[in-house]
Design a protein around this motif. Structure first.
Motif, mmCIF file in Angstrom:
data_model
loop_
_atom_site.group_PDB
_atom_site.id
_atom_site.type_symbol
_atom_site.label_atom_id
_atom_site.label_comp_id
_atom_site.label_asym_id
_atom_site.label_seq_id
_atom_site.Cartn_x
_atom_site.Cartn_y
_atom_site.Cartn_z
ATOM 1 N N PHE A 104 0.844 -1.193 0.000
ATOM 2 C CA PHE A 104 0.000 0.000 0.000
ATOM 3 C C PHE A 104 0.882 1.247 0.000
ATOM 4 O O PHE A 104 1.662 1.480 0.923
ATOM 5 N N LEU A 105 0.812 2.024 -1.066
ATOM 6 C CA LEU A 105 1.508 3.306 -1.234
ATOM 7 C C LEU A 105 3.024 3.177 -1.275
ATOM 8 O O LEU A 105 3.733 4.183 -1.261
ATOM 9 N N GLY A 106 3.554 1.967 -1.320
ATOM 10 C CA GLY A 106 5.001 1.804 -1.369
ATOM 11 C C GLY A 106 5.689 2.082 -0.054
ATOM 12 O O GLY A 106 6.893 2.380 -0.026
ATOM 13 N N GLY A 107 4.956 1.984 1.059
ATOM 14 C CA GLY A 107 5.573 2.125 2.373
ATOM 15 C C GLY A 107 5.554 3.544 2.905
ATOM 16 O O GLY A 107 4.771 4.397 2.466
ATOM 17 N N VAL A 108 6.451 3.793 3.858
ATOM 18 C CA VAL A 108 6.473 5.055 4.599
ATOM 19 C C VAL A 108 7.231 6.129 3.828
ATOM 20 O O VAL A 108 8.351 5.905 3.369
ATOM 21 N N HIS A 109 6.608 7.307 3.699
ATOM 22 C CA HIS A 109 7.247 8.472 3.098
ATOM 23 C C HIS A 109 6.884 9.697 3.922
ATOM 24 O O HIS A 109 5.780 9.779 4.477
#
Length: 381
Positions: A291-296
């Motif tokens: 989901f969303l490629g992780g933490v940003h």
């Protein structure tokens, strides 16, 4: 003589061990992210007069040493293995609960710190009187399923924490207690058994609750094709506990039957990606980062919507990782969503709101992260 020699050997061995540990601490490369614990590690603390006097520097320094202790992952694995040989039902603060659930220990938090967090939120709200704000505070699985704990395992009710937080907030901000919209579905799979996040269905329930609170018309489950994208997810609780014989979780994706196109700009890397799901993570340990490629630290999602689908033009989400599986639902109603993980974003939130002309804010945190992380104190920097 033999006794003295043994004592000297013990002393030299102890001092030598300390020297080697210190040497490894300084020469080994620093890891930014822990795959074992599925979190970013404490960065090197920055010394200023203010954080020295407030003891923040000392706390960050302690976390830095703990997070970067030489061979920390190996020591955690050894500890877990030894605990299981002793038939322990708890490893690294994770309980082996009933019905296949792993549950994270949750003890009574420091209410003085929680008060500081609510004071920070209230000050932020007072300074942004023109902005509509909602704070969604969601329990973790141990908060909703205390009956699944092992016998006599200690646990503090997260309901009390959520209620205290609500009681301290100003009336100008709308509070959404996750217990209210999750408890009616407690018998459904709304949390992963091996991970600290809610499932996509749990996130969908939050989407419906938020939409109804805003007066929107949320999409129903029949508006989505529900696809299983993984049957092999062993999440952060399993990684930390290393319990054997645990059945993996499944990860589902809710794909709208009426397709839309979303672009996701990731400010951290200055790249724009088409879509909100990164299938490469399904072959890695951290499958939730699908989901969303992780933490940003900062993202901006823009979606092509027809006018009939738009409920509001812009939304800023201040969040932890619980938001990652919720945000794709919100893109069905809001064409421009800004996402800030305040734990890693160091800019001014107030300036960001003004610059981007945003009039709606959603805070989304789980109770465990809220009490253990001081990120909300950065709201008014």
């Amino acid at each position: 003589m033999m006794k003295q020699s043994a004592e000297r050997l013990l002393v030299f061995g102890f001092v030598g061990t300390l020297f080697l540990v210190a040497l490894f601490f300084f020469i080994l490369p620093r890891e930014r992210f822990s795959e074992l614990e599925n979190r970013y590690l404490q960065a090197s603390p920055h010394l200023t007069w203010d954080n020295l006097m407030s003891k923040e520097y000392a706390e960050e320094a302690e976390r830095f040493v703990t997070d970067h202790f030489p061979f920390r992952d190996e020591w955690l694995w050894i500890k877990s293995t030894v605990e299981q040989f002793r038939l322990q039902q708890e490893n690294n603060s994770i309980y082996k609960g009933k019905d296949g659930y792993l549950l994270e220990k949750f003890l009574e938090p420091d209410y003085t710190k929680i008060q500081q967090y609510t004071d920070s939120v209230n000050l932020f709200v007072s300074n942004q009187s023109q902005v509509n704000m909602t704070f969604m505070l969601v329990p973790t699985s141990i908060g909703l399923y205390p009956e699944r704990l092992p016998w006599l395992a200690p646990s503090y009710p997260q309901k009390k924490v959520n209620q205290f937080f609500e009681d301290q907030l100003l009336n100008e901000i709308t509070f959404m207690n996750g217990f209210q919209f999750l408890e009616p579905h407690a018998t459904d799979p709304i949390y992963y058994r091996t991970d600290h996040h809610w499932t996509t269905y749990g996130a969908y329930l939050a989407y419906v609750a938020y939409a109804e609170q805003k007066g929107w018309d949320p999409l129903s489950k029949k508006d989505f094709q529900i696809q299983t994208v993984s049957n092999s997810f062993l999440g952060s609780y399993h990684t930390r506990s290393q319990f054997n014989g645990i059945t993996p979780d499944t990860i589902e994706a809710y794909i709208p039957r009426e397709p839309t196109h979303t672009k996701m700009y990731i400010a951290d890397t200055n790249e724009t990606i088409t879509g909100m799901y990164d299938t490469s993570f399904l072959a890695k340990k951290d499958q939730y980062s699908y989901f969303l490629g992780g933490v940003h630290a900062l993202m901006k999602l823009t979606t092509e919507l027809e006018s009939r689908q738009i409920e509001q033009d812009k939304l800023l989400i201040l969040k932890d990782s619980y938001a990652h599986s919720l945000i794709p639902f919100l893109t069905r109603n809001v064409p421009e969503i800004h996402v800030i993980d305040i734990r890693y974003y160091n800019g001014s939130i107030t300036e960001y709101l003004t610059k981007n002309e945003i009039n709606d804010v959603l805070f989304l945190f789980n109770t465990s992260t809220l009490v253990s992380d001081s990120a909300l104190l950065k709201l008014n920097y």
